[in-house]
Design an enzyme around this catalytic site. Structure first.
Site, PDB file in Angstrom:
ATOM      1  N   GLN A  30       1.031  -1.250  -0.078  1.00  0.00           N
ATOM      2  CA  GLN A  30      -0.351   0.098  -0.025  1.00  0.00           C
ATOM      3  C   GLN A  30       0.976   1.061  -0.048  1.00  0.00           C
ATOM      4  O   GLN A  30       1.735   1.159   0.654  1.00  0.00           O
ATOM      5  CB  GLN A  30      -1.416   0.019   1.188  1.00  0.00           C
ATOM      6  CG  GLN A  30      -2.096   0.964   1.651  1.00  0.00           C
ATOM      7  CD  GLN A  30      -2.800   1.074   0.450  1.00  0.00           C
ATOM      8  OE1 GLN A  30      -3.865   0.414   0.294  1.00  0.00           O
ATOM      9  NE2 GLN A  30      -3.007   2.667  -0.517  1.00  0.00           N
ATOM     10  N   ASP A 138       9.541  -2.043 -15.674  1.00  0.00           N
ATOM     11  CA  ASP A 138       8.350  -2.132 -15.853  1.00  0.00           C
ATOM     12  C   ASP A 138       7.895  -0.516 -16.415  1.00  0.00           C
ATOM     13  O   ASP A 138       7.227  -0.332 -15.490  1.00  0.00           O
ATOM     14  CB  ASP A 138       8.418  -2.965 -14.521  1.00  0.00           C
ATOM     15  CG  ASP A 138       6.303  -3.025 -14.516  1.00  0.00           C
ATOM     16  OD1 ASP A 138       5.909  -3.620 -15.349  1.00  0.00           O
ATOM     17  OD2 ASP A 138       5.650  -2.846 -13.216  1.00  0.00           O
TER      18      ASP A 138
END
Length: 425
Positions: A30, A138
């Protein structure tokens, strides 16, 4: 960037950072909006307790070590980290703004001029990363944040050292985002080369200018087949003619057929200059078009309550509250509420974008954008303010003393403005 309130199970403080709200999440962790004891905003990434194990800690520690080595104006900087904590965390520079994926979804694709500026900026940033011996691996629209000072690249969690055969990924496991992944990465080839980031950047620029990625499929296996099959060309529909040659080369199936990042920068410059702009002008227009309205952390917190002014024991208000009507009976000690009067903000006009230099010169009073700063962007759709809950108990700083929070500062400021408006001197 949208800010969600903390849940009852979220921590309120980590490593001295006061957590104010949620700004993102993923499969492993998170991300919170945090504030350092000195008032520095930060994006605080925390690993979920359910996935904390020895391998996750090792991978997270590797991410921290990689971030320590990365520098550059277009890279979100590492501020602090503790991979050995009960809940491993790291804090990076907080960038106020939408990511490219959300911006295109809310405002539509970018014009070719701004896409070329984005390409030159990100290619230069990736070249800096490659010079440090690293690959991003990525890069995707969600990992490009459009901040008030221009775009920045985030999330180097999958970054690896170029030419390194050492990996924490299990054999035959492919990690990354398939829709932006080059064929050699999808096939699990090692070692990877800088060409993987060139391909991913091509996918990002394709999305920026057209609103879609090179390959799209509802089934992940079909998507992998499309990416790895040399007979299936990437979808370049909606791409302006001036960008087709560049994106075709960047999305080439064979890594050796893709241009170097320095060549990408030069080709993006050529697209910009062919439209009569300088690169610096295009960069300013990109930032003006994509940046969200500047905010401070106080704007993300709930509004301060109206200040209270104590009445004298005789029931008479003090000098500051003399003009306010009393709501108590004489002889009763109470408080008088004085709501501060603050000026309403005036709406800003959304700037007109991508006007050619010729059109500007024909407009009375127009100036060259290279000689004047761009107008402040106005709030647009999809940029609604957050509704954070009232923060819990404030974290104490070093030495056990409570530190002044953003909420305390905004309350004090409103008090000063309210009293100054009523002062006789």
């Amino acid at each position: 960037m949208p800010i969600a309130p903390l849940s009852p199970h979220d921590p309120t403080e980590l490593g001295g950072y006061e957590l104010l709200g949620r700004i993102g999440h993923g499969g492993m962790g998170q991300v919170y909006l945090g504030e350092s004891p000195g008032g520095e905003p930060a994006a605080v990434k925390v690993i979920k307790p359910s996935v904390v194990d020895s391998e996750t800690r090792q991978r997270f520690a590797q991410e921290v070590e990689i971030l320590k080595t990365i520098w550059g104006a277009r890279i979100a900087a590492l501020l602090d980290a503790d991979p050995e904590a009960d809940r491993p965390w790291l804090a990076t520079e907080y960038i106020e703004g939408l990511d490219l994926s959300r911006h295109v979804a809310s405002h539509g694709p970018l014009p070719s001029l701004l896409t070329a500026s984005l390409g030159a900026t990100l290619a230069e940033a990736l070249a800096t990363v490659h010079k440090q011996g690293l690959l991003h691996r990525d890069l995707k629209p969600a990992n490009v944040l459009l901040g008030p000072n221009g775009p920045k690249i985030i999330d180097f969690g999958l970054a690896v050292f170029a030419e390194s055969s050492v990996s924490l990924t299990a054999p035959n496991t492919v990690v990354g985002t398939p829709s932006c992944m080059p064929p050699e990465q999808a096939n699990g080839e090692k070692p990877l080369t800088p060409a993987v980031d060139v391909y991913a950047l091509g996918a990002v620029l394709l999305f920026a200018v057209s609103g879609h990625l090179p390959y799209q499929a509802a089934n992940i296996h079909v998507l992998f087949h499309q990416v790895t099959d040399p007979a299936i060309a990437p979808d370049l529909s909606g791409v302006p003619d001036e960008l087709v040659p560049l994106l075709t080369a960047m999305l080439a199936h064979q890594a050796q057929d893709r241009p170097a990042l320095d060549d990408v920068v030069q080709q993006c410059r050529a697209v910009i200059e062919a439209q009569g702009f300088k690169v610096a002008q295009a960069r300013r227009r990109l930032t003006t078009h994509t940046a969200a309205p500047a905010q401070i952390l106080d704007d993300l917190l709930p509004p301060a309550e109206a200040p209270t002014v104590p009445l004298s024991p005789t029931g008479q208000p003090g000098a500051e509250a003399a003009a306010a009507p009393s709501t108590t009976e004489p002889g009763t000690a109470s408080t008088q509420v004085l709501p501060p009067t603050l000026p309403e903000p005036k709406p800003e006009r959304t700037p007109t974008l991508v006007d050619s230099p010729k059109a500007q010169s024909e407009t009375p009073g127009a100036t060259d954008p290279a000689q004047s700063p761009p107008p402040e962007p106005a709030a647009g759709p999809g940029r609604a303010p957050s509704n954070l809950p009232t923060p819990g108990p404030r974290a104490k700083g070093r030495g056990g003393r409570p530190r002044h929070s953003a909420q305390a500062r905004i309350t004090a400021q409103r008090l000063r403005e309210a009293y100054a408006a009523r002062a006789t001197f």
